[in-house]
Design a protein around this motif. Structure first.
Motif, PDB file in Angstrom:
ATOM      1  N   SER A  67      -5.610 -14.069  -3.414  1.00  0.00           N
ATOM      2  CA  SER A  67      -4.684 -14.967  -4.129  1.00  0.00           C
ATOM      3  C   SER A  67      -4.864 -14.864  -5.630  1.00  0.00           C
ATOM      4  CB  SER A  67      -4.880 -16.410  -3.655  1.00  0.00           C
ATOM      5  OG  SER A  67      -6.160 -16.910  -4.002  1.00  0.00           O
ATOM      6  N   ALA A  68      -6.097 -14.702  -6.097  1.00  0.00           N
ATOM      7  CA  ALA A  68      -6.337 -14.579  -7.529  1.00  0.00           C
ATOM      8  C   ALA A  68      -5.708 -13.308  -8.092  1.00  0.00           C
ATOM      9  CB  ALA A  68      -7.836 -14.605  -7.814  1.00  0.00           C
ATOM     10  N   VAL A  69      -5.803 -12.213  -7.348  1.00  0.00           N
ATOM     11  CA  VAL A  69      -5.207 -10.944  -7.790  1.00  0.00           C
ATOM     12  C   VAL A  69      -3.691 -11.069  -7.852  1.00  0.00           C
ATOM     13  CG1 VAL A  69      -4.831  -8.537  -7.155  1.00  0.00           C
ATOM     14  CG2 VAL A  69      -7.117  -9.520  -6.980  1.00  0.00           C
ATOM     15  N   VAL A  70      -3.089 -11.668  -6.843  1.00  0.00           N
ATOM     16  CA  VAL A  70      -1.632 -11.824  -6.837  1.00  0.00           C
ATOM     17  C   VAL A  70      -1.182 -12.660  -8.031  1.00  0.00           C
ATOM     18  CG1 VAL A  70       0.321 -12.834  -5.595  1.00  0.00           C
ATOM     19  CG2 VAL A  70      -1.399 -11.507  -4.356  1.00  0.00           C
ATOM     20  N   GLY A  71      -1.871 -13.761  -8.287  1.00  0.00           N
ATOM     21  CA  GLY A  71      -1.501 -14.596  -9.433  1.00  0.00           C
ATOM     22  C   GLY A  71      -1.576 -13.836 -10.744  1.00  0.00           C
ATOM     23  N   ALA A  72      -2.618 -13.030 -10.921  1.00  0.00           N
ATOM     24  CA  ALA A  72      -2.760 -12.243 -12.148  1.00  0.00           C
ATOM     25  C   ALA A  72      -1.625 -11.248 -12.289  1.00  0.00           C
ATOM     26  CB  ALA A  72      -4.105 -11.526 -12.153  1.00  0.00           C
ATOM     27  N   ALA A  73      -1.282 -10.566 -11.196  1.00  0.00           N
ATOM     28  CA  ALA A  73      -0.196  -9.585 -11.263  1.00  0.00           C
ATOM     29  C   ALA A  73       1.130 -10.245 -11.600  1.00  0.00           C
ATOM     30  CB  ALA A  73      -0.091  -8.839  -9.935  1.00  0.00           C
ATOM     31  N   VAL A  74       1.386 -11.403 -11.046  1.00  0.00           N
ATOM     32  CA  VAL A  74       2.628 -12.114 -11.338  1.00  0.00           C
ATOM     33  C   VAL A  74       2.681 -12.511 -12.810  1.00  0.00           C
ATOM     34  CG1 VAL A  74       3.957 -14.207 -10.863  1.00  0.00           C
ATOM     35  CG2 VAL A  74       2.940 -12.912  -8.971  1.00  0.00           C
ATOM     36  N   ARG A  75       1.577 -12.998 -13.335  1.00  0.00           N
ATOM     37  CA  ARG A  75       1.571 -13.409 -14.751  1.00  0.00           C
ATOM     38  C   ARG A  75       1.851 -12.235 -15.685  1.00  0.00           C
ATOM     39  NH1 ARG A  75      -2.788 -16.388 -12.718  1.00  0.00           N
ATOM     40  NH2 ARG A  75      -4.348 -14.947 -13.571  1.00  0.00           N
ATOM     41  N   HIS A  76       1.478 -11.027 -15.260  1.00  0.00           N
ATOM     42  CA  HIS A  76       1.729  -9.843 -16.089  1.00  0.00           C
ATOM     43  C   HIS A  76       3.019  -9.127 -15.696  1.00  0.00           C
ATOM     44  CE1 HIS A  76      -2.091  -9.914 -18.262  1.00  0.00           C
ATOM     45  NE2 HIS A  76      -2.662 -10.269 -17.126  1.00  0.00           N
ATOM     46  N   GLY A  77       3.732  -9.660 -14.719  1.00  0.00           N
ATOM     47  CA  GLY A  77       5.005  -9.067 -14.316  1.00  0.00           C
ATOM     48  C   GLY A  77       4.874  -7.709 -13.650  1.00  0.00           C
ATOM     49  N   VAL A  78       3.809  -7.506 -12.899  1.00  0.00           N
ATOM     50  CA  VAL A  78       3.541  -6.202 -12.264  1.00  0.00           C
ATOM     51  C   VAL A  78       3.866  -6.284 -10.767  1.00  0.00           C
ATOM     52  CG1 VAL A  78       1.760  -4.501 -11.718  1.00  0.00           C
ATOM     53  CG2 VAL A  78       1.766  -5.639 -13.946  1.00  0.00           C
ATOM     54  N   PRO A  79       4.649  -5.336 -10.232  1.00  0.00           N
ATOM     55  CA  PRO A  79       4.955  -5.327  -8.799  1.00  0.00           C
ATOM     56  C   PRO A  79       3.692  -5.194  -7.956  1.00  0.00           C
ATOM     57  CG  PRO A  79       6.382  -3.797  -9.982  1.00  0.00           C
ATOM     58  CD  PRO A  79       5.336  -4.243 -10.953  1.00  0.00           C
ATOM     59  N   ILE A  80       3.721  -5.773  -6.755  1.00  0.00           N
ATOM     60  CA  ILE A  80       2.547  -5.814  -5.872  1.00  0.00           C
ATOM     61  C   ILE A  80       2.932  -5.252  -4.510  1.00  0.00           C
ATOM     62  CG2 ILE A  80       0.781  -7.293  -4.837  1.00  0.00           C
ATOM     63  CD1 ILE A  80       1.949  -9.462  -6.948  1.00  0.00           C
ATOM     64  N   THR A  81       2.235  -4.219  -4.085  1.00  0.00           N
ATOM     65  CA  THR A  81       2.445  -3.665  -2.746  1.00  0.00           C
ATOM     66  C   THR A  81       1.192  -3.913  -1.917  1.00  0.00           C
ATOM     67  OG1 THR A  81       3.889  -1.928  -3.615  1.00  0.00           O
ATOM     68  CG2 THR A  81       2.981  -1.608  -1.406  1.00  0.00           C
ATOM     69  N   PRO A  82       1.276  -4.762  -0.891  1.00  0.00           N
ATOM     70  CA  PRO A  82       0.096  -5.039  -0.058  1.00  0.00           C
ATOM     71  C   PRO A  82      -0.189  -3.874   0.880  1.00  0.00           C
ATOM     72  CG  PRO A  82       1.994  -6.205   0.798  1.00  0.00           C
ATOM     73  CD  PRO A  82       2.450  -5.533  -0.461  1.00  0.00           C
ATOM     74  N   ARG A  83      -1.468  -3.683   1.187  1.00  0.00           N
ATOM     75  CA  ARG A  83      -1.870  -2.542   2.010  1.00  0.00           C
ATOM     76  C   ARG A  83      -3.097  -2.891   2.842  1.00  0.00           C
ATOM     77  NH1 ARG A  83      -1.584   3.125   1.823  1.00  0.00           N
ATOM     78  NH2 ARG A  83      -3.472   4.214   2.488  1.00  0.00           N
ATOM     79  N   GLY A  84      -3.076  -2.471   4.111  1.00  0.00           N
ATOM     80  CA  GLY A  84      -4.258  -2.550   4.947  1.00  0.00           C
ATOM     81  C   GLY A  84      -4.888  -1.173   5.048  1.00  0.00           C
ATOM     82  N   LYS A  85      -4.956  -0.645   6.270  1.00  0.00           N
ATOM     83  CA  LYS A  85      -5.547   0.679   6.476  1.00  0.00           C
ATOM     84  C   LYS A  85      -4.567   1.816   6.204  1.00  0.00           C
ATOM     85  CE  LYS A  85      -9.817   0.305   8.393  1.00  0.00           C
ATOM     86  NZ  LYS A  85     -10.966   1.195   8.237  1.00  0.00           N
ATOM     87  N   GLY A  86      -3.311   1.480   5.936  1.00  0.00           N
ATOM     88  CA  GLY A  86      -2.330   2.523   5.701  1.00  0.00           C
ATOM     89  C   GLY A  86      -1.938   3.266   6.958  1.00  0.00           C
ATOM     90  N   THR A  87      -2.055   2.605   8.133  1.00  0.00           N
ATOM     91  CA  THR A  87      -1.756   3.277   9.395  1.00  0.00           C
ATOM     92  C   THR A  87      -0.294   3.156   9.796  1.00  0.00           C
ATOM     93  OG1 THR A  87      -2.409   1.312  10.658  1.00  0.00           O
ATOM     94  CG2 THR A  87      -4.105   2.974  10.250  1.00  0.00           C
ATOM     95  N   GLY A  88       0.507   2.431   8.995  1.00  0.00           N
ATOM     96  CA  GLY A  88       1.935   2.390   9.266  1.00  0.00           C
ATOM     97  C   GLY A  88       2.536   3.775   9.105  1.00  0.00           C
ATOM     98  N   ASN A  89       3.662   4.007   9.746  1.00  0.00           N
ATOM     99  CA  ASN A  89       4.200   5.358   9.815  1.00  0.00           C
ATOM    100  C   ASN A  89       5.522   5.578   9.085  1.00  0.00           C
ATOM    101  OD1 ASN A  89       2.151   6.522  11.531  1.00  0.00           O
ATOM    102  ND2 ASN A  89       2.990   5.282  13.183  1.00  0.00           N
ATOM    103  N   TYR A  90       6.017   4.583   8.377  1.00  0.00           N
ATOM    104  CA  TYR A  90       7.383   4.740   7.892  1.00  0.00           C
ATOM    105  C   TYR A  90       7.591   4.301   6.438  1.00  0.00           C
ATOM    106  CZ  TYR A  90       7.472   5.049  12.892  1.00  0.00           C
ATOM    107  OH  TYR A  90       7.162   5.393  14.184  1.00  0.00           O
ATOM    108  N   GLY A  91       6.530   4.286   5.656  1.00  0.00           N
ATOM    109  CA  GLY A  91       6.690   4.060   4.230  1.00  0.00           C
ATOM    110  C   GLY A  91       6.655   2.626   3.773  1.00  0.00           C
ATOM    111  N   GLN A  92       6.394   1.675   4.676  1.00  0.00           N
ATOM    112  CA  GLN A  92       6.455   0.268   4.283  1.00  0.00           C
ATOM    113  C   GLN A  92       5.366  -0.128   3.296  1.00  0.00           C
ATOM    114  OE1 GLN A  92       6.667   1.304   7.476  1.00  0.00           O
ATOM    115  NE2 GLN A  92       8.386   0.307   8.504  1.00  0.00           N
ATOM    116  N   ALA A  93       4.277   0.641   3.225  1.00  0.00           N
ATOM    117  CA  ALA A  93       3.190   0.309   2.293  1.00  0.00           C
ATOM    118  C   ALA A  93       3.152   1.251   1.087  1.00  0.00           C
ATOM    119  CB  ALA A  93       1.846   0.347   3.022  1.00  0.00           C
ATOM    120  N   ILE A  94       4.212   2.007   0.865  1.00  0.00           N
ATOM    121  CA  ILE A  94       4.265   2.893  -0.303  1.00  0.00           C
ATOM    122  C   ILE A  94       4.806   2.111  -1.496  1.00  0.00           C
ATOM    123  CG2 ILE A  94       5.415   4.920  -1.294  1.00  0.00           C
ATOM    124  CD1 ILE A  94       5.298   6.225   1.436  1.00  0.00           C
ATOM    125  N   PRO A  95       4.148   2.180  -2.658  1.00  0.00           N
ATOM    126  CA  PRO A  95       4.600   1.427  -3.832  1.00  0.00           C
ATOM    127  C   PRO A  95       5.770   2.115  -4.522  1.00  0.00           C
ATOM    128  CG  PRO A  95       2.634   2.672  -4.376  1.00  0.00           C
ATOM    129  CD  PRO A  95       2.874   2.898  -2.912  1.00  0.00           C
TER     130      PRO A  95
END
Length: 441
Positions: A67-95
């Motif tokens: 939550s602290a990281v997300v708040g910091a990114a929002v304050r600086h206006g930076v897009p946020i792409t969440p990621r786990g292990k990257g095992t998805g197969n169709y680009g949903q975790a690509i920034p």
């Protein structure tokens, strides 16, 4: 959109103060690693890679740090792409828009295991949750075929898997409560339960990032890995329904043509030249399953015990057979997710939809489901098969795209308040033509 270097530098400095020097990286190797997933499984998407590159990567170690990281990114206006292990197969975790990739794999604590529920942080793997539950005589309701994926990733981007025969998808009673993070300057953990929690499931973090999850458990069962084979694929098809109706219900039932045995590592329980039927069965149903196989003209190859057996079987279920086929025959196969009785009753016609058509079949809540593989020629030919499947009475889902297609209107309405600046996983909450899954940027 792109973010100015000044904003990125300011965010990186704030994140270093928050997470330490090792908690954030701007190194190219780390950014490249955090900007890919398993989307090479789709030849349609592969032809469009690379789709984006992170400007920086953060590695929070707890839900509070997320939550602290997300708040910091929002304050600086930076897009946020969440990621786990990257095992998805169709680009949903690509920034797609660069910015910050929020790698949550270090926030992996199992917080508690109680009677009927387990709470863990987003980066905890499904394997670790199953093991933690087993120590208390319980089991999780389901886990994806890639069992090393994270609970946050499974809830955000997955749908079902091993256990879905009984329990369906992960929005059907699997989630008890979530702690989510909205894209606001003073971001904090927001606790949601019941129906409200379900609105954050399967939307790729576009309306809020799952930082902690409480999921349902059930009593541990004595599972057995069951392997059978048949002279031909037609011989095992009726058993998909019959096995699915066993009581207690199996955790998994999978069937494939002999082609898969030739692509898999050698295993005497999956003999070359024969169609393969595999299942994770409650021990009390093994004798009945054996009777069914022998009555259908098949033979039981082995019955195995132990948690590793179940995990191994899971790794050759759902879309994993396509991965094995692609490894054995590079640049050959694609797949489409399919469902319906026609998968059994009209199998020859189903196989005829695509050149070299091969169905990997499963069952879920009484319905035949599966992955129809074909030899790839072009994206247009993939899409042209959709109408032919519909004419056969086969339901399909196009996996060759990355946008939110589960309750998209509900997700857009939620995101209007939880992500007012549109910073969460940009490019995924859109409505491209469903017939083509065309690239949208």
């Amino acid at each position: 959109m792109s973010t100015s270097p000044e904003r990125l530098e300011a965010l990186a400095a704030e994140l270093r103060a928050l997470l330490g020097e090792r908690g954030v990286s701007v190194e190219l190797a780390a950014r490249e690693k955090a900007s890919v997933d398993g989307s090479r499984l789709s030849p349609v998407i592969s032809q469009q890679l690379p789709l984006g590159l992170a400007d920086l990567v953060a590695y929070p170690t707890s839900a509070d740090e997320i939550s602290a990281v997300v708040g910091a990114a929002v304050r600086h206006g930076v897009p946020i792409t969440p990621r786990g292990k990257g095992t998805g197969n169709y680009g949903q975790a690509i920034p797609f828009d660069g910015g910050l990739v929020l790698d949550m794999t270090k926030a992996r604590a199992v917080i508690s295991v109680d009677d009927g529920v387990l709470t863990a942080e987003a980066g905890a793997t499904m394997v670790s949750l199953e093991q933690a539950a087993a120590k208390t005589g319980q089991q999780i309701l389901m886990y994806p075929s890639t069992a090393q994926s994270t609970i946050g990733g499974f809830l955000s981007g997955g749908s079902g898997g091993t256990g879905s025969i009984k329990h369906g998808s992960n929005h059907q009673g699997f989630v008890v409560a979530l702690d989510v993070v909205h894209a606001v300057p003073d971001a904090a953990l927001v606790h949601v339960e019941g129906d409200e929690a379900q609105t954050y499931v399967h939307n790729y973090g576009t309306a809020g990032i799952i930082a902690r999850a409480t999921i349902a458990l059930e009593p541990l069962q004595p599972w057995r890995g069951f392997y059978a084979s048949f002279d031909a694929f037609d011989g095992l098809l009726p058993l998909i329904r019959a096995f699915g109706a066993l009581d207690p219900a199996p955790r998994l039932v999978s069937g494939d043509l002999a082609t898969l045995a030739e692509a898999l590592p050698t295993d005497p329980a999956i003999p070359a030249g024969r169609a393969s039927l595999r299942a994770i069965l409650d021990a009390s149903t093994v004798d009945r399953a054996r009777e069914l196989v022998e009555a259908a003209g098949g033979r039981v190859e082995d019955v195995r015990e132990g948690p590793q057996v179940a995990m191994k079987l899971s790794m050759i279920s759902y879309n994993h057979p396509i991965e094995w086929l692609q490894k054995a025959y590079p640049d050959t196969y694609f797949h489409v997710e399919v469902q319906g009785d026609a998968l059994i009753d009209r199998i020859d016609e189903v196989h005829g939809v695509y050149p070299g058509g091969m169905l990997h079949i499963e069952t879920s809540q009484g319905r035949p489901i599966g992955m129809l593989a074909g030899r790839y020629t072009s994206a247009e030919d993939v899409y042209a098969g959709f109408d032919r499947l519909t004419a056969l009475g086969v339901g399909y889902h196009n996996p060759h795209q990355w946008y939110v297609d589960f309750e998209p209107d509900r997700t857009r309405a939620l995101a209007a308040t939880t992500d007012p600046a549109g910073l969460l996983n940009p490019g995924k909450l859109v409505t491209p033509p469903l017939s083509t899954g065309a690239k949208v940027s």
